[in-house]
Design a protein around this motif. Structure first.
Motif, PDB file in Angstrom:
ATOM      1  N   LEU A 257       1.091  -1.351  -0.236  1.00 18.52           N
ATOM      2  CA  LEU A 257       0.090   0.194  -0.150  1.00 18.52           C
ATOM      3  C   LEU A 257       0.595   0.978  -0.397  1.00 18.52           C
ATOM      4  O   LEU A 257       0.370   2.397  -0.569  1.00 18.52           O
ATOM      5  N   GLU A 258       1.877   1.446   0.835  1.00 17.34           N
ATOM      6  CA  GLU A 258       2.825   3.083   1.017  1.00 17.34           C
ATOM      7  C   GLU A 258       3.634   2.543  -0.622  1.00 17.34           C
ATOM      8  O   GLU A 258       3.506   3.257  -0.844  1.00 17.34           O
ATOM      9  N   ASN A 259       4.322   1.538  -1.034  1.00 19.73           N
ATOM     10  CA  ASN A 259       5.304   1.570  -1.501  1.00 19.73           C
ATOM     11  C   ASN A 259       5.496   1.044  -2.809  1.00 19.73           C
ATOM     12  O   ASN A 259       5.918   0.842  -3.507  1.00 19.73           O
ATOM     13  N   GLY A 260       4.042  -0.100  -3.097  1.00 20.87           N
ATOM     14  CA  GLY A 260       4.058  -0.376  -4.154  1.00 20.87           C
ATOM     15  C   GLY A 260       4.908  -2.470  -4.550  1.00 20.87           C
ATOM     16  O   GLY A 260       4.690  -1.911  -3.087  1.00 20.87           O
ATOM     17  N   MET A 261       4.196  -2.908  -5.573  1.00 22.61           N
ATOM     18  CA  MET A 261       4.271  -3.609  -5.641  1.00 22.61           C
ATOM     19  C   MET A 261       5.858  -3.625  -6.077  1.00 22.61           C
ATOM     20  O   MET A 261       6.538  -3.922  -7.044  1.00 22.61           O
ATOM     21  N   LYS A 262       7.295  -4.393  -5.387  1.00 23.86           N
ATOM     22  CA  LYS A 262       8.364  -4.548  -5.801  1.00 23.86           C
ATOM     23  C   LYS A 262       9.075  -5.371  -6.769  1.00 23.86           C
ATOM     24  O   LYS A 262       9.567  -4.753  -7.968  1.00 23.86           O
ATOM     25  N   VAL A 263       8.536  -6.414  -6.718  1.00 22.69           N
ATOM     26  CA  VAL A 263       9.229  -7.577  -7.255  1.00 22.69           C
ATOM     27  C   VAL A 263       7.895  -8.514  -7.728  1.00 22.69           C
ATOM     28  O   VAL A 263       6.961  -8.152  -6.596  1.00 22.69           O
ATOM     29  N   PRO A 264       7.623  -8.774  -9.046  1.00 27.17           N
ATOM     30  CA  PRO A 264       6.884  -9.245  -8.829  1.00 27.17           C
ATOM     31  C   PRO A 264       6.662 -10.834  -8.989  1.00 27.17           C
ATOM     32  O   PRO A 264       8.174 -11.272  -9.022  1.00 27.17           O
ATOM     33  N   ILE A 265       5.778 -11.429  -8.979  1.00 23.10           N
ATOM     34  CA  ILE A 265       5.377 -13.332  -8.362  1.00 23.10           C
ATOM     35  C   ILE A 265       6.034 -13.786 -10.118  1.00 23.10           C
ATOM     36  O   ILE A 265       6.045 -13.216 -10.972  1.00 23.10           O
ATOM     37  N   GLN A 266       6.411 -15.307  -9.805  1.00 24.36           N
ATOM     38  CA  GLN A 266       6.787 -15.649 -10.903  1.00 24.36           C
ATOM     39  C   GLN A 266       5.664 -17.361 -11.187  1.00 24.36           C
ATOM     40  O   GLN A 266       5.299 -17.472 -10.293  1.00 24.36           O
ATOM     41  N   VAL A 267       5.643 -17.286 -12.377  1.00 18.40           N
ATOM     42  CA  VAL A 267       4.197 -17.829 -12.988  1.00 18.40           C
ATOM     43  C   VAL A 267       4.495 -18.694 -14.020  1.00 18.40           C
ATOM     44  O   VAL A 267       5.482 -18.453 -14.997  1.00 18.40           O
ATOM     45  N   ARG A 268       4.395 -20.840 -14.022  1.00 18.64           N
ATOM     46  CA  ARG A 268       4.098 -20.866 -15.376  1.00 18.64           C
ATOM     47  C   ARG A 268       2.976 -21.149 -15.496  1.00 18.64           C
ATOM     48  O   ARG A 268       1.998 -21.618 -14.891  1.00 18.64           O
ATOM     49  N   PRO A 269       3.464 -20.852 -16.906  1.00 27.11           N
ATOM     50  CA  PRO A 269       1.068 -20.872 -17.703  1.00 27.11           C
ATOM     51  C   PRO A 269       1.260 -23.481 -17.400  1.00 27.11           C
ATOM     52  O   PRO A 269       2.041 -24.003 -17.589  1.00 27.11           O
ATOM     53  N   ASP A 270       0.010 -23.425 -17.436  1.00 26.70           N
ATOM     54  CA  ASP A 270      -0.490 -24.754 -17.454  1.00 26.70           C
ATOM     55  C   ASP A 270      -1.918 -24.444 -18.187  1.00 26.70           C
ATOM     56  O   ASP A 270      -2.856 -24.282 -17.354  1.00 26.70           O
ATOM     57  N   GLY A 271      -1.919 -24.570 -19.246  1.00 25.78           N
ATOM     58  CA  GLY A 271      -3.088 -24.669 -20.031  1.00 25.78           C
ATOM     59  C   GLY A 271      -3.850 -23.527 -20.178  1.00 25.78           C
ATOM     60  O   GLY A 271      -2.942 -22.380 -19.943  1.00 25.78           O
ATOM     61  N   ALA A 272      -5.059 -22.960 -19.238  1.00 30.26           N
ATOM     62  CA  ALA A 272      -5.399 -21.983 -19.571  1.00 30.26           C
ATOM     63  C   ALA A 272      -5.345 -21.173 -17.715  1.00 30.26           C
ATOM     64  O   ALA A 272      -5.871 -20.230 -17.285  1.00 30.26           O
ATOM     65  N   ARG A 273      -4.505 -22.162 -17.126  1.00 28.22           N
ATOM     66  CA  ARG A 273      -4.496 -21.356 -15.883  1.00 28.22           C
ATOM     67  C   ARG A 273      -2.861 -21.096 -15.372  1.00 28.22           C
ATOM     68  O   ARG A 273      -2.082 -21.665 -16.288  1.00 28.22           O
ATOM     69  N   TYR A 274      -2.722 -20.589 -14.389  1.00 24.81           N
ATOM     70  CA  TYR A 274      -0.917 -20.478 -14.036  1.00 24.81           C
ATOM     71  C   TYR A 274      -0.580 -21.366 -13.213  1.00 24.81           C
ATOM     72  O   TYR A 274      -1.357 -20.893 -11.526  1.00 24.81           O
ATOM     73  N   VAL A 275      -0.071 -21.539 -12.241  1.00 22.34           N
ATOM     74  CA  VAL A 275       0.271 -22.109 -11.672  1.00 22.34           C
ATOM     75  C   VAL A 275       1.939 -21.362 -10.451  1.00 22.34           C
ATOM     76  O   VAL A 275       2.685 -20.826 -11.661  1.00 22.34           O
TER      77      VAL A 275
END
Length: 82
Positions: free
Chosen positions: A35-53
């Motif tokens: 809330l104060e500083n924003g998201m500094k580092v994005p998360i990591q996901v891998r594609p898995d069909g229609a979703r992400y893991v």
């Protein structure tokens, strides 16, 4: 170079083993920091069909959900399935 993409939080699957490592107090503290500083580092996901893991960033993902976010910055990575 990895590219940041906006991913809908409800399309991200969190494996059960990873969910066991969740610490609610860490989520709360991280949400306040976002809330104060924003998201500094994005998360990591891998594609898995229609979703992400989720590969990395459980507490950041949960903090974004706690804040009511519908999308989150993420790196799409190629990761080995467990």
């Amino acid at each position: 170079m990895l590219r940041i993409e906006k991913i809908p939080v409800d399309s991200i699957y969190v494996p059960a083993a990873r969910r066991k490592t969740l610490h609610p107090e860490t989520v709360r503290i991280l949400a306040e920091d976002i809330l104060e500083n924003g998201m500094k580092v994005p998360i990591q996901v891998r594609p898995d069909g229609a979703r992400y893991v989720l590969v990395e960033g459980l507490h950041r993902l949960e903090a974004a959900k706690w804040l009511g976010e519908t999308a989150i910055d993420a790196y799409l990575v190629q990761a080995r399935r467990h």
